[in-house]
Design an enzyme around this catalytic site. Sequence first.
Site, PDB file in Angstrom:
ATOM      1  N   CYS A 177       0.694  -1.092   0.212  1.00  0.00           N
ATOM      2  CA  CYS A 177      -0.250   0.105  -0.048  1.00  0.00           C
ATOM      3  C   CYS A 177       0.597   0.894   0.208  1.00  0.00           C
ATOM      4  O   CYS A 177       1.351   1.916  -1.001  1.00  0.00           O
ATOM      5  CB  CYS A 177      -0.470   0.288   1.030  1.00  0.00           C
ATOM      6  SG  CYS A 177      -2.479   1.256   1.285  1.00  0.00           S
ATOM      7  N   HIS A 191      -3.423  -6.024   1.289  1.00  0.00           N
ATOM      8  CA  HIS A 191      -2.500  -5.864   1.914  1.00  0.00           C
ATOM      9  C   HIS A 191      -2.650  -7.367   3.207  1.00  0.00           C
ATOM     10  O   HIS A 191      -3.124  -8.029   3.854  1.00  0.00           O
ATOM     11  CB  HIS A 191      -3.086  -4.936   3.447  1.00  0.00           C
ATOM     12  CG  HIS A 191      -2.932  -3.823   3.561  1.00  0.00           C
ATOM     13  ND1 HIS A 191      -2.066  -3.139   3.996  1.00  0.00           N
ATOM     14  CD2 HIS A 191      -3.642  -2.440   2.901  1.00  0.00           C
ATOM     15  CE1 HIS A 191      -2.245  -1.591   4.218  1.00  0.00           C
ATOM     16  NE2 HIS A 191      -2.994  -1.500   2.983  1.00  0.00           N
ATOM     17  N   GLU A 208      -0.500  -8.392   5.445  1.00  0.00           N
ATOM     18  CA  GLU A 208      -0.528  -8.766   6.486  1.00  0.00           C
ATOM     19  C   GLU A 208      -1.789  -9.237   7.199  1.00  0.00           C
ATOM     20  O   GLU A 208      -1.834  -9.033   8.452  1.00  0.00           O
ATOM     21  CB  GLU A 208       0.407  -7.723   7.461  1.00  0.00           C
ATOM     22  CG  GLU A 208      -0.372  -6.256   7.342  1.00  0.00           C
ATOM     23  CD  GLU A 208      -0.548  -5.693   5.774  1.00  0.00           C
ATOM     24  OE1 GLU A 208      -0.050  -6.351   4.655  1.00  0.00           O
ATOM     25  OE2 GLU A 208      -1.172  -4.239   6.199  1.00  0.00           O
TER      26      GLU A 208
END
Lengths: 231, 767
Positions: A85, A194, A196
Amino acid sequence: MRVGVITFPGSLDDRDALRAITLAGGEAVSLWHGEHDLQGVDAIVLPGGFSYGDYLRCGAIAAHSPIMSEVIDAANKGMPVLGICNGFQVLVEAHLLAGGLIRNDHGTFIRRDQKLRVENVDTAWTNKYSVGQEIVIPLKNGEGGFIADEETLDRLEGDGLVAFRYVDVNPNGSLRDIAGLRNARGNVVGLMPHPEHAVEPGFGPDMPEAMSSGTDGLAMFQSVLAATVLS
Amino acid sequence: MTHDHVPDTVENAAATPEKDQPFHLLGLKPDEYQRIRDILGRRPTSGELAMYSVMWSEHCSYKSSKVHLRQFGKKVTPDMTKHLMVGMGENAGVVDIGEGWAVTFKIESHNHPSYIEPFQGAATGVGGIVRDIISMGARPVAVMDALRFGAIDHPDTNRVVGGVVSGISFYGNCLGLPNIGGETWFDPVYQANPLVNALAVGALRHENLHLANAKGVGNLVVLFGARTGGDGIGGASILASDTFAEGGPTKRPAVQVGDPFAEKVLIECCLELFAGDCVEGIQDLGAAGISCATSELASNGDGGMHITLDNVLLRDPTLTAEEILMSESQERMMAIVRPEKLDAFLAVTTKWDVEASVLGEVTDSGRLIIEWKGQTIVDVDPTTVAIDGPVYERPMEYPAWLDALQADSPSKFARETEGEALTKQFLAILGSPNEADTDWITNQYDYYVMGNTALHTPDGAGMIRIDEESGLGVALATDANGRYCQLDPYVGAQLALVESYRNVATSGATPLAVSDCLNFGSPENPEVMWQFARAVEGLADGCLELGIPVTGGNVSFYNQTGDQPIHPTPVVAVMGSIDNVARRLPSGWQDEGENIYLLGVTADELGGSAWAGVVHDHLGGVPPRVDFGAEKALAGLLGAAAHEGMVTSAIDLGTGGFLRAVADGVLRFGVGARVWLDEIVSRDGVDTTAALFSETQARAIVTVAREDDVKFRGLCDGRGVPVLRVGVTDRESRALSVQGLFDIPLDTLRGTHRGTLPAHFGAVVGG
């Protein structure tokens, strides 16, 4: 393997990235934007957020922060670097990846569970996926529209540098549905969604099997643990 | 403001007692102004007048509400406060949730600014409540918001909704705080007075608790964070404490401007200061800025403070002393620091590129003295500013219209019995603005950041993991039904409480504490004051019945346009804890062939209901009855069932009633259901309409895997919770089927539910 996560002022998903590295089995190391010391890490993640408030242009100021000169050097020598991002925006601003990222075509911030297709697995960050594999990873951004001129787009496609592509829905007007890129060497990867946020059952995106069970992002962090410095 | 550029000193004030002062423009009444003169024994300086005017405003002083709010402190038992580490009166209450963890949470209004300048108004509402949480020593871990807008099809609603939502999205997302829930209502009563109530929750280890007091003579007073500018001047007194008159001047300059990046840096900076033990006391700067922070810190500490105002770092060097005292520039904090810790303090602020300046020191003189350009411009007893402001027992009057409204029961409407007509009614409710899917709004909020979100919109409660090792977490819900409150503010406030309580319980958590944001019309209107008093009484009585304390909150008066007040809207936030968020209960069905159980009994209660409002455009009668015993039994059952892993989902029954909750279960993950009403109708003696749409409280639906059926029914019997098997989940059908009445395809349900907001505000990405 030691994987560093850089915290810029305004970084938001740095702790999430550290957790993802730990869950993947790596040793997570916090790095600070104002320093020049990479603390001997073997790979680096530039996390999501709004570095330096994203004044000027997203990622533009962070790309010139003290630690980034070390990151750029290391990347040019083959160290694996992942930009997520805002981190992707920083990599683009630092010219480690091609193109640019602009305001979403619909004009608003969007958070959604996004389906992606893995287009290239010959990288430090995607080698645990298979080509054409579809994964679901949360997306959340206001300025994720990928742009480049036609010639660059053709080159990216021709050289196999598109790492991820949006499937079903293009959430921000990205040209050719590009969600993420790699560099020619394959050590640097950047993407808007994302990974994560899809690493731990119970806290990831909803999947057909069960709510919040999506962990499709974990393989990205596992990939780098399996990678050696690419030459 | 009218004042000279030459500062008005204490000496000058004493020498010129006859000087005409513009106290009325600052929102002070003549008797209040006289009282200031009496306290000081002279006229106030212009700086003192600025301070008193903001601190004695309704927003800061609670002068109209105080006499009623005292009930929250009185109607408590020792058992209720046993988990309470900090109660009402501080920036936010703090609750012990075990394992050495505490949680602080609070909900606050930013209504008036959000009408004038929706984007900045809403953004700074989030910023303000988050600073309250930081100032307790906690790391903010989530935000929520309770929103009320005008009619969805009114030409101005789009402006307000778009601005408010993007303001919350902008600020909350940039802070990196997951937005885990809230609620949105549309009603013409909020047309020129939207409500923006922002909640923040934070977590801290017990030993990190910090309070807002200035103790230790000689300790330094440090202002840090953003520079002080000319925004938000007089916001507290002029904006929050005045009524918008139709066609009056716009008040844009009084709205603050937010910078979430500055606040994000401030959060991390504060947490590092706390960790390094650099701070003795801390206070955020919100309404009334430096006036509030200095007078409150001094009042709560050793009683005195000496400040040199010239040391305030300014964004605009032309600001006058009075403007500096009143400025509500955002992203600022004031800390009390021991002199020997100052270097360590400044090392941390420097690391985060946060500017700081020492304004002065703590004294025990009992005076707050402020100097400006070498002269004393403020010399007051800080308690007279911060604590001993005016207190009013406003006149109250039973509303003349209320008896007629309550007599106008929706029982007068004919009840449909045929499937086709009932389908039409149900779909109208499901697609009505207050029941429709809010994806258009919540898709603009990040709920993933921090990686600890266990439940989020559209789940009835949001849930956050606090301890990553043990899984300990908290759940939060906010609720308020202005329609119920209009019919009966006492019961309506209790209904907001039990709804929020039930939402937390259906997540699997145990409700522990309450914060409230009480939104009402003008306190100078005796009928509004009566509504307020009844609502507070209802809420205090309800909390006592449920055994959970109010830990703090906020009052917002003057929510009206002209002389038309909003419906009383006491937004109640309930917080609960759960040992391990892995045991949370989903708010929808994921598996085939599970039994659906209805917990609780159904009565014919349609006053103020969604059915009355949507189908008959009606508001009248009395709202549903509250049964605290039944609520407690239900919550206890849900907690036990979650702990035992005996139920696979739980959904609270609220507005819209039984079928609305069933639709939630279907829509959450796209698994259909077959339900039947016969046993509800025969056991409870209600008709089909009531079985489908009644809003009787203390009910929930749960799904249970077949192998757990016997055990589950045994649990219900043991705890005295009425239980009926009313359906079964059905993945294959892709429909919601009500036996003998109708089948509605899942796609129709989804289209109806999801289409409403996009039809007015624009498409949702991905449809």
